[in-house]
Design an enzyme around this catalytic site. Sequence first.
Site, PDB file in Angstrom:
ATOM      1  CE1 TYR A  70     -31.422 -29.298  63.039  1.00 40.05           C
ATOM      2  CE2 TYR A  70     -33.267 -27.837  63.412  1.00 40.05           C
ATOM      3  CZ  TYR A  70     -32.009 -28.071  62.895  1.00 40.05           C
ATOM      4  OH  TYR A  70     -31.352 -27.055  62.243  1.00 40.05           O
TER       5      TYR A  70
HETATM    6  N1  LIG Z   1     -29.149 -24.678  58.850  1.00 38.47           N
HETATM    7  C1  LIG Z   1     -28.244 -25.195  59.604  1.00 38.47           C
HETATM    8  O1  LIG Z   1     -27.336 -25.890  59.141  1.00 38.47           O
HETATM    9  C2  LIG Z   1     -28.293 -24.966  61.091  1.00 38.47           C
HETATM   10  C3  LIG Z   1     -27.191 -25.284  61.905  1.00 38.47           C
HETATM   11  C4  LIG Z   1     -27.282 -25.024  63.281  1.00 38.47           C
HETATM   12  C5  LIG Z   1     -28.456 -24.460  63.811  1.00 38.47           C
HETATM   13  N2  LIG Z   1     -29.514 -24.182  62.984  1.00 38.47           N
HETATM   14  C6  LIG Z   1     -30.743 -23.522  63.494  1.00 38.47           C
HETATM   15  O2  LIG Z   1     -30.355 -22.423  64.302  1.00 38.47           O
HETATM   16  C7  LIG Z   1     -30.939 -22.540  65.600  1.00 38.47           C
HETATM   17  C8  LIG Z   1     -30.014 -21.973  66.628  1.00 38.47           C
HETATM   18  O3  LIG Z   1     -28.793 -22.676  66.616  1.00 38.47           O
HETATM   19  P1  LIG Z   1     -27.910 -22.841  67.924  1.00 38.47           P
HETATM   20  O4  LIG Z   1     -28.704 -23.492  68.998  1.00 38.47           O
HETATM   21  O5  LIG Z   1     -26.624 -23.461  67.507  1.00 38.47           O
HETATM   22  O6  LIG Z   1     -27.742 -21.316  68.263  1.00 38.47           O
HETATM   23  P2  LIG Z   1     -27.197 -20.205  69.154  1.00 38.47           P
HETATM   24  O7  LIG Z   1     -28.389 -19.360  69.376  1.00 38.47           O
HETATM   25  O8  LIG Z   1     -25.994 -19.634  68.517  1.00 38.47           O
HETATM   26  O9  LIG Z   1     -26.687 -20.887  70.516  1.00 38.47           O
HETATM   27  C9  LIG Z   1     -27.519 -21.492  71.429  1.00 38.47           C
HETATM   28  C10 LIG Z   1     -26.768 -21.579  72.737  1.00 38.47           C
HETATM   29  O10 LIG Z   1     -26.692 -20.269  73.319  1.00 38.47           O
HETATM   30  C11 LIG Z   1     -27.140 -20.322  74.660  1.00 38.47           C
HETATM   31  N3  LIG Z   1     -27.838 -19.077  75.013  1.00 38.47           N
HETATM   32  C12 LIG Z   1     -28.876 -18.495  74.384  1.00 38.47           C
HETATM   33  N4  LIG Z   1     -29.230 -17.346  75.007  1.00 38.47           N
HETATM   34  C13 LIG Z   1     -28.409 -17.221  76.075  1.00 38.47           C
HETATM   35  C14 LIG Z   1     -28.288 -16.261  77.102  1.00 38.47           C
HETATM   36  N5  LIG Z   1     -29.063 -15.176  77.163  1.00 38.47           N
HETATM   37  N6  LIG Z   1     -27.315 -16.469  78.044  1.00 38.47           N
HETATM   38  C15 LIG Z   1     -26.514 -17.558  78.010  1.00 38.47           C
HETATM   39  N7  LIG Z   1     -26.591 -18.489  77.048  1.00 38.47           N
HETATM   40  C16 LIG Z   1     -27.531 -18.328  76.094  1.00 38.47           C
HETATM   41  C17 LIG Z   1     -28.104 -21.497  74.706  1.00 38.47           C
HETATM   42  O11 LIG Z   1     -28.147 -21.990  76.029  1.00 38.47           O
HETATM   43  P3  LIG Z   1     -29.559 -22.198  76.765  1.00 38.47           P
HETATM   44  O12 LIG Z   1     -30.184 -23.372  76.115  1.00 38.47           O
HETATM   45  O13 LIG Z   1     -29.172 -22.406  78.181  1.00 38.47           O
HETATM   46  O14 LIG Z   1     -30.344 -20.925  76.555  1.00 38.47           O
HETATM   47  C18 LIG Z   1     -27.462 -22.469  73.739  1.00 38.47           C
HETATM   48  O15 LIG Z   1     -26.501 -23.276  74.384  1.00 38.47           O
HETATM   49  C19 LIG Z   1     -31.227 -24.051  65.749  1.00 38.47           C
HETATM   50  O16 LIG Z   1     -32.236 -24.302  66.695  1.00 38.47           O
HETATM   51  C20 LIG Z   1     -31.631 -24.409  64.357  1.00 38.47           C
HETATM   52  O17 LIG Z   1     -32.988 -24.067  64.136  1.00 38.47           O
HETATM   53  C21 LIG Z   1     -29.437 -24.429  61.643  1.00 38.47           C
END
Ligand SMILES: NC(=O)c1ccc[n+]([C@@H]2O[C@H](COP(=O)([O-])OP(=O)(O)OC[C@H]3O[C@@H](n4cnc5c(N)ncnc54)[C@H](OP(=O)(O)O)[C@@H]3O)[C@@H](O)[C@H]2O)c1
Length: 324
Positions: free
Chosen positions: A59
């Site tokens: 990351y």
């Molecule tokens: N192991 C793997 O292969 C893998 C793959 C992907 C991710 N990950 C892990 O999972 C974590 C989360 O992944 P992700 O960022 O894809 O997850 P997510 O939680 O599914 O999506 C994040 C998105 O949702 C939005 N969001 C969150 N709360 C909100 C709300 N109350 N209202 C409106 N929008 C909202 C965020 O926008 P804002 O920023 O504006 O809040 C962001 O754009 C990563 O940080 C990482 O640690 C792991």
Amino acid sequence: MEYTTLGDTGMEVSRICLGCMSFGTSDWREWVLDEEAGIELVNRALDLGINFFDTANMYSDGESERVLGKALEGQRDEAVVATKCYFQMDEDDPNSGGLSRKAIEQELENSLDRLGMDTIDLYQIHRWDDDTPIEQTMRALDDAVRRGQVRYLGASSMWAHQFAESLHTSDRLGLDRFVTMQNHYNLLYREEEREMLPLCEREGVGVIPWSPLARGYLARPHEEFDATTRGQSDSHAKNHPYFEGGGREVNERVQELAAQEGVEMAQIALAWLFSKDTVDAPIVGTTSIEHLEAAVEALDIDLSDSDVEWLEEPYEPVPVSGHD
Ligand SMILES: NC(=O)c1ccc[n+]([C@@H]2O[C@H](COP(=O)([O-])OP(=O)(O)OC[C@H]3O[C@@H](n4cnc5c(N)ncnc54)[C@H](OP(=O)(O)O)[C@@H]3O)[C@@H](O)[C@H]2O)c1
């Protein structure tokens, strides 16, 4: 904050894990927070009782680990720190990726350095490595535990037969086994319910789903997905099959229930995950303090069985996504 025992570890984690893919440097991805804002978010998470943080060496090319380490200076013991290795870190160095003993040992040292820590609580393999025998990977990881560099081992997206093989290999060789599965699981992607989740349940493995909000698709009406910088530029989001197999209707039902309950869509999507006994802690990704607070408030939403059934009803199987 609610806490739960992570799988069979005996270690307590908050029911929300803060994903640190959005912290590091905006040079890596436009939507990533730079150091100061990342540190502010981690500190707010700690204030809210969140003690579980997930990052990875890749990351922001290591910057996410550095920011997390800096944010946790002086409060390291309160946190459960998870990071990962596998993806190639230096395009000119093929041994900076994969799961060979050489790659694991070097990448682990680099992660510890960037985090500024002596020990990582949960060290995870980001993917499966077809080029390295699993025996070698498990021995290298077990040695890291013996050296005190790592407390627990975890895995991330792979086929259930591969995960079963890794557990069997550790047991056969008398090595520490993976205690967690970080997999792709949300209301718009439920293929893990077929094999992986029942396997984790049977084996006492903790489940910490990634992208619980489908990278934002479950946080706003589907036609508004492009309304944010991340929505416009996150190429991975568009590659997942979120709107095949009834996804659009699921999104609309999340909107409808959120309006009826007077809460946000993201809170309904998280409440659905909290309703699943197999899930220990979803890994929430956010760049906003308000959204982080909303995630914590979602712990107070109790969906009825009929709400859960209604939200799930339109889903149809979609192609497996997130293993590569
Ligand atoms: N192991 C793997 O292969 C893998 C793959 C992907 C991710 N990950 C892990 O999972 C974590 C989360 O992944 P992700 O960022 O894809 O997850 P997510 O939680 O599914 O999506 C994040 C998105 O949702 C939005 N969001 C969150 N709360 C909100 C709300 N109350 N209202 C409106 N929008 C909202 C965020 O926008 P804002 O920023 O504006 O809040 C962001 O754009 C990563 O940080 C990482 O640690 C792991």
